[in-house]
Design a protein around this motif. Structure first.
Motif, PDB file in Angstrom:
ATOM      1  N   TYR A 110      -6.422  -5.129 -10.481  1.00 35.23           N
ATOM      2  CA  TYR A 110      -6.860  -5.018  -8.975  1.00 35.23           C
ATOM      3  C   TYR A 110      -8.354  -4.461  -8.932  1.00 35.23           C
ATOM      4  O   TYR A 110      -9.074  -4.736  -7.778  1.00 35.23           O
ATOM      5  CB  TYR A 110      -5.740  -4.147  -8.381  1.00 35.23           C
ATOM      6  CG  TYR A 110      -4.624  -4.813  -8.363  1.00 35.23           C
ATOM      7  CD1 TYR A 110      -4.431  -6.038  -7.807  1.00 35.23           C
ATOM      8  CD2 TYR A 110      -3.490  -4.378  -9.302  1.00 35.23           C
ATOM      9  CE1 TYR A 110      -3.234  -6.695  -7.756  1.00 35.23           C
ATOM     10  CE2 TYR A 110      -2.301  -5.230  -9.445  1.00 35.23           C
ATOM     11  CZ  TYR A 110      -2.269  -6.244  -8.622  1.00 35.23           C
ATOM     12  OH  TYR A 110      -0.798  -7.184  -8.625  1.00 35.23           O
ATOM     13  N   ALA A 114     -11.097  -6.350  -6.678  1.00 32.51           N
ATOM     14  CA  ALA A 114     -12.009  -5.765  -5.877  1.00 32.51           C
ATOM     15  C   ALA A 114     -13.305  -5.869  -6.032  1.00 32.51           C
ATOM     16  O   ALA A 114     -14.110  -6.370  -4.946  1.00 32.51           O
ATOM     17  CB  ALA A 114     -11.634  -4.291  -5.601  1.00 32.51           C
ATOM     18  N   ILE A 149     -13.356   2.159  -3.860  1.00 38.01           N
ATOM     19  CA  ILE A 149     -12.307   1.252  -4.681  1.00 38.01           C
ATOM     20  C   ILE A 149     -11.653   2.056  -5.600  1.00 38.01           C
ATOM     21  O   ILE A 149     -10.315   1.964  -5.847  1.00 38.01           O
ATOM     22  CB  ILE A 149     -12.983   0.363  -5.054  1.00 38.01           C
ATOM     23  CG1 ILE A 149     -13.630  -0.684  -4.045  1.00 38.01           C
ATOM     24  CG2 ILE A 149     -12.054  -0.743  -6.249  1.00 38.01           C
ATOM     25  CD1 ILE A 149     -14.375  -1.754  -4.344  1.00 38.01           C
ATOM     26  N   GLU A 153      -7.404   2.738  -5.671  1.00 38.73           N
ATOM     27  CA  GLU A 153      -6.563   2.136  -6.659  1.00 38.73           C
ATOM     28  C   GLU A 153      -5.766   3.157  -7.394  1.00 38.73           C
ATOM     29  O   GLU A 153      -4.756   3.133  -7.907  1.00 38.73           O
ATOM     30  CB  GLU A 153      -7.417   1.181  -7.538  1.00 38.73           C
ATOM     31  CG  GLU A 153      -7.824   0.114  -7.015  1.00 38.73           C
ATOM     32  CD  GLU A 153      -6.961  -0.679  -6.495  1.00 38.73           C
ATOM     33  OE1 GLU A 153      -5.768  -0.850  -6.724  1.00 38.73           O
ATOM     34  OE2 GLU A 153      -6.986  -1.568  -5.407  1.00 38.73           O
ATOM     35  N   PRO A 201      -7.803 -10.597  -0.742  1.00 31.64           N
ATOM     36  CA  PRO A 201      -8.953 -10.864  -1.565  1.00 31.64           C
ATOM     37  C   PRO A 201      -9.494 -12.284  -1.704  1.00 31.64           C
ATOM     38  O   PRO A 201     -10.608 -12.516  -1.658  1.00 31.64           O
ATOM     39  CB  PRO A 201      -9.052 -10.133  -2.757  1.00 31.64           C
ATOM     40  CG  PRO A 201      -7.913  -8.967  -2.601  1.00 31.64           C
ATOM     41  CD  PRO A 201      -6.887  -9.785  -1.538  1.00 31.64           C
TER      42      PRO A 201
END
Length: 367
Positions: A110, A114, A149, A153, A201
């Motif tokens: 992930y 991102a 980010i 996460e 995304p």
């Protein structure tokens, strides 16, 4: 109490579920070793080129650098997963290390997603809105986005993975980060991962690619080489995204919707883990982006490839020419034709003089 009862019921289902883990002893070790051997030097080289871009105040280097760090963290966890699968899915370390390796596995997916989005959006702003959004395309802005980010996460992982990640299967093996069938609390998490971690995304990537492609095709001022470079960068981003992460998230959604028995989990086990292995190839595919991230990096790899091709062509040409000219029959034939036609002898002599004069000229780029 309800959560505690659900956990007990889920653990009982896992204990009663027998699944063939052969794919973990055959295919998985090969993929893990391949990704480790190729991915480690490739990502170290990529980290160096990302640093060079950061050094010249290129915000794209910040995103590429973070992408590489996420890949390297996962690559360093591969020896633990390799030992795990070779021991027939039996985790011999403590539960904390299992949770760390599992979080690194999912974080690689992930966080990579991102930053792939960040790269595409950055190129979209640079091409479609070069003046209006200039303040968002700075090194400082890229650093702030990167911190956001990573923070998001890590906090998400801490909130979602609060349950025990080590369970025992029917063979009394300690299973790490795998539950068959899916536990009750995993359904909502998987829906979140599919929508927020993949679908949203993916929509951003398609939007960016469409906007860039439309502007680049209409632009007459942009050089053709620059257009190709931009299209390659965005196209490779989408291809990596779809190939590495698409199949896994589709299977994840299918499992979340239909998996409520051990029979279904056993039937989809091999296919699901093949898609999970595809996410591992992300660590090898990401360095490809560096070939298209800057003109200098792309030219470096292009020159390297051209040099190898030229060497192969020279060897083949020299072999053919030496064989043809050294054949006695060929020399004899030329002499016979020259005796019959004196003009042919004059032409051959003139051609030889011309080739000699050309070979003595300085090569291009040499002073």
């Amino acid at each position: 109490m309800d959560n505690f009862s659900e956990d007990i019921a889920d653990n009982n289902n896992t204990l009663n579920c027998t699944i063939d883990h052969t794919i973990h002893q055959t295919l998985s070790p090969v993929i893990y070793v391949l990704v480790f051997v190729v991915g480690l030097p490739a990502n170290c080289l990529s980290l160096y080129y990302a640093y060079l871009q950061v050094k010249v105040k290129n915000e794209l280097g910040i995103y590429l650098c973070n992408l590489t760090i996420a890949d390297l963290l996962y690559i360093f966890s591969l020896p633990f997963w390799l030992q795990y699968v070779l021991q027939h899915d039996n985790w011999t370390y403590d539960e904390l290390l299992c949770k760390i390796c599992g979080i690194v596995l999912y974080e690689n997916i992930y966080i990579s997603v991102a930053f792939l989005c960040c790269i595409s959006i950055d190129r979209y702003l640079a091409v479609v809105h070069p003046f209006r959004c200039h303040q968002f395309r700075t090194v400082k802005a890229a650093v702030v986005v990167s911190i956001a980010i990573w923070t998001k996460e890590i906090l998400t992982s801490c909130l979602l993975f609060t349950h025990g990640e080590v369970t025992k299967d029917s063979e009394s093996h300690v299973v790490c980060f795998e539950h068959y069938p899916i536990k009750t609390w995993e359904h909502s998490i998987n829906y979140y991962r599919f929508t927020a971690g993949f679908l949203f995304p993916f929509c951003l990537l398609i939007f960016s690619y469409y906007g860039i492609l439309r502007v680049v095709r209409k632009s007459h001022g942009t050089q053709k080489k620059k257009k190709i470079q931009i299209i390659r960068l965005v196209s490779s981003t989408i291809i990596i995204f779809l190939v590495c992460f698409g199949p896994y998230h589709v299977l994840l959604l299918i499992r979340s919707i239909f998996e409520n028995s051990c029979e279904f989990a056993a039937s989809i086990f091999n296919l699901y883990h093949i898609t999970l292995l595809l996410t591992t190839f992300n660590c090898v595919a990401d360095p490809i982006l560096y070939c298209f991230s800057s003109e200098s990096t792309y030219q470096y790899f292009a020159k390297l490839g051209d040099t190898c091709l030229k060497c192969l062509r020279c060897i083949q040409t020299e072999t053919k020419e030496s064989y043809a000219m050294s054949t006695p029959e060929t020399v004899k034939k030329i002499r016979e034709q020259a005796e019959l036609d004196p003009e042919l002898l004059t032409k051959l002599h003139a051609r030889k003089v011309e080739e000699t004069s050309i070979s003595t000229l300085p090569k291009e780029g040499v002073i």
